[in-house]
Motif scaffolding. Sequence first.
Motif, PDB file in Angstrom:
ATOM      1  N   ILE A  13     -28.477 -36.557 -12.550  1.00  0.00           N
ATOM      2  CA  ILE A  13     -28.644 -34.934 -12.601  1.00  0.00           C
ATOM      3  C   ILE A  13     -27.414 -34.823 -11.146  1.00  0.00           C
ATOM      4  CG2 ILE A  13     -30.616 -35.231 -11.299  1.00  0.00           C
ATOM      5  CD1 ILE A  13     -29.373 -32.298 -13.409  1.00  0.00           C
ATOM      6  N   GLY A  14     -27.430 -35.852 -10.182  1.00  0.00           N
ATOM      7  CA  GLY A  14     -26.817 -35.782  -8.927  1.00  0.00           C
ATOM      8  C   GLY A  14     -25.140 -35.522  -9.328  1.00  0.00           C
ATOM      9  N   LEU A  15     -24.693 -36.104 -10.243  1.00  0.00           N
ATOM     10  CA  LEU A  15     -23.463 -35.775 -10.876  1.00  0.00           C
ATOM     11  C   LEU A  15     -23.317 -34.742 -11.629  1.00  0.00           C
ATOM     12  CD1 LEU A  15     -22.540 -39.633 -11.847  1.00  0.00           C
ATOM     13  CD2 LEU A  15     -21.800 -38.418  -9.680  1.00  0.00           C
ATOM     14  N   LEU A  16     -24.156 -34.455 -12.563  1.00  0.00           N
ATOM     15  CA  LEU A  16     -24.000 -33.365 -13.296  1.00  0.00           C
ATOM     16  C   LEU A  16     -23.915 -31.998 -12.717  1.00  0.00           C
ATOM     17  CD1 LEU A  16     -26.606 -34.037 -15.970  1.00  0.00           C
ATOM     18  CD2 LEU A  16     -24.060 -34.323 -16.327  1.00  0.00           C
ATOM     19  N   LEU A  17     -24.500 -31.761 -11.444  1.00  0.00           N
ATOM     20  CA  LEU A  17     -24.558 -30.473 -10.853  1.00  0.00           C
ATOM     21  C   LEU A  17     -23.382 -30.431  -9.959  1.00  0.00           C
ATOM     22  CD1 LEU A  17     -27.985 -30.159  -8.892  1.00  0.00           C
ATOM     23  CD2 LEU A  17     -27.418 -29.112 -10.984  1.00  0.00           C
ATOM     24  N   MET A  18     -22.560 -31.612  -9.874  1.00  0.00           N
ATOM     25  CA  MET A  18     -21.094 -31.268  -9.451  1.00  0.00           C
ATOM     26  C   MET A  18     -19.993 -31.257 -10.166  1.00  0.00           C
ATOM     27  SD  MET A  18     -21.188 -31.573  -5.958  1.00  0.00           S
ATOM     28  CE  MET A  18     -19.861 -32.605  -5.046  1.00  0.00           C
ATOM     29  N   ASP A  19     -20.242 -31.345 -11.528  1.00  0.00           N
ATOM     30  CA  ASP A  19     -19.363 -31.181 -12.698  1.00  0.00           C
ATOM     31  C   ASP A  19     -19.317 -29.821 -13.091  1.00  0.00           C
ATOM     32  OD1 ASP A  19     -18.074 -31.349 -14.979  1.00  0.00           O
ATOM     33  OD2 ASP A  19     -19.277 -32.813 -15.823  1.00  0.00           O
ATOM     34  N   GLN A  20     -18.017 -29.279 -12.615  1.00  0.00           N
ATOM     35  CA  GLN A  20     -17.803 -27.896 -12.948  1.00  0.00           C
ATOM     36  C   GLN A  20     -17.528 -27.464 -14.379  1.00  0.00           C
ATOM     37  OE1 GLN A  20     -17.612 -25.846 -10.027  1.00  0.00           O
ATOM     38  NE2 GLN A  20     -18.367 -27.728  -9.192  1.00  0.00           N
ATOM     39  N   SER A  21     -17.782 -28.385 -15.286  1.00  0.00           N
ATOM     40  CA  SER A  21     -17.752 -27.991 -16.706  1.00  0.00           C
ATOM     41  C   SER A  21     -19.150 -27.860 -17.131  1.00  0.00           C
ATOM     42  CB  SER A  21     -17.097 -29.248 -17.511  1.00  0.00           C
ATOM     43  OG  SER A  21     -17.792 -30.227 -17.554  1.00  0.00           O
ATOM     44  N   VAL A  22     -20.081 -28.435 -16.281  1.00  0.00           N
ATOM     45  CA  VAL A  22     -21.576 -28.037 -16.685  1.00  0.00           C
ATOM     46  C   VAL A  22     -22.054 -26.939 -16.144  1.00  0.00           C
ATOM     47  CG1 VAL A  22     -24.017 -29.163 -16.232  1.00  0.00           C
ATOM     48  CG2 VAL A  22     -21.877 -30.680 -16.518  1.00  0.00           C
ATOM     49  N   VAL A  23     -21.932 -26.721 -14.587  1.00  0.00           N
ATOM     50  CA  VAL A  23     -22.273 -25.412 -14.032  1.00  0.00           C
ATOM     51  C   VAL A  23     -21.241 -25.269 -12.982  1.00  0.00           C
ATOM     52  CG1 VAL A  23     -23.627 -26.999 -12.256  1.00  0.00           C
ATOM     53  CG2 VAL A  23     -24.020 -24.310 -12.687  1.00  0.00           C
ATOM     54  N   SER A  24     -20.776 -24.068 -12.819  1.00  0.00           N
ATOM     55  CA  SER A  24     -19.500 -23.539 -11.707  1.00  0.00           C
ATOM     56  C   SER A  24     -20.262 -23.198 -10.516  1.00  0.00           C
ATOM     57  CB  SER A  24     -19.000 -22.191 -12.220  1.00  0.00           C
ATOM     58  OG  SER A  24     -18.140 -22.950 -13.492  1.00  0.00           O
ATOM     59  N   GLY A  25     -19.444 -23.704  -9.207  1.00  0.00           N
ATOM     60  CA  GLY A  25     -19.598 -23.461  -8.051  1.00  0.00           C
ATOM     61  C   GLY A  25     -20.233 -24.095  -7.188  1.00  0.00           C
TER      62      GLY A  25
END
Length: 337
Positions: free
Chosen positions: A219-231
């Motif tokens: 989840i620590g990587l997913l939150l930084m993935d701009q294709s998963v969530v922006s900003g």
Amino acid sequence: MPEGHSVHRIARQFDRNFVGRRVSASSPQGRFVEGAATLDGREAESVRAVGKQMFLEFEGDVWLRVHLGMYGAWDFAGEIIVDPTIASANGRMGQTNQRGTVLNADDHDDAIMDAAGENSLSSIGAPRRARVHVRMSEQTTGLADEGEDWPPPVVGQVRLRLLTESTCADLRGPTACELQTPDEVVATIAKLGPDPLVDDPEEGEERFTQVVRRKPTPIGLLLMDQSVVSGIGNVYRAELLYRARLDPHTPGRDVPEETVRQLWRDWSRLLRIGVETGQMMTMDELSPEDWRKAMASRDDRHWVYRRAGLPCRTCGTSIVLEEMGARKLYWCPSCQE
């Protein structure tokens, strides 16, 4: 790297000072000459921010896409109209890490300045108009000086200068600065994850939840993935995970659905606070005195970010610093187990 709240604030400033006006464009640095020539003389028609990217529309179906990246910044000079929907700090434009620009000297005595010379407190009032020079970015340092020359002299490597009769915006060091067609803009935005200030909140929550819940990625990587969530950037990542008491290494598919939904709702809330105040304030339920203290000092605004080796504010365990996704991650191994 500027996080989502900064880009939304910059877009609102463009809306106030450029949209509806004819713009002169140039590339003093020489790396965007053809693009600037295409924009030169056109009227700016609209602007929007999605996550960390800004899209400025010009007449003739021409769009300018800008991603500031790690080192980019916009320098504004001239007659600045402050957006009344953005907190104006005792007369100062409240852009993230704006340094030292006081628009109304009479209000300066009431200001609370942080160690970087930034007044973070907000005031309510009509749009203000003043002759200033101010930088908008995350890494800005130093004072912004008021100048007499118009247009202001070019200083340093300016990729793009946009100029109206009274306002100048200089772009430096962006990761991306390009022209796009309307279809290309749509395609670019389609690749981005939901943005709480752009997408329907419920639809954004569903989209975010479904993507996270099927991923084996931490989840620590997913939150930084701009294709998963922006900003979301490094600061908000660390703080959101702490506020959710969530181990950063937990695979997205193993995070309880309600926790994922709460992450989205918390991000929506913190993003709005960031846009309103110009600060990444992530601590809740502070007394008025502690709130003013936090606005005056970055060290008092966050639960774990940049607190490596210091005791957790909740349990006293030393905050851990590690690298995740090529960025520094701060977390509490006790509260987030």
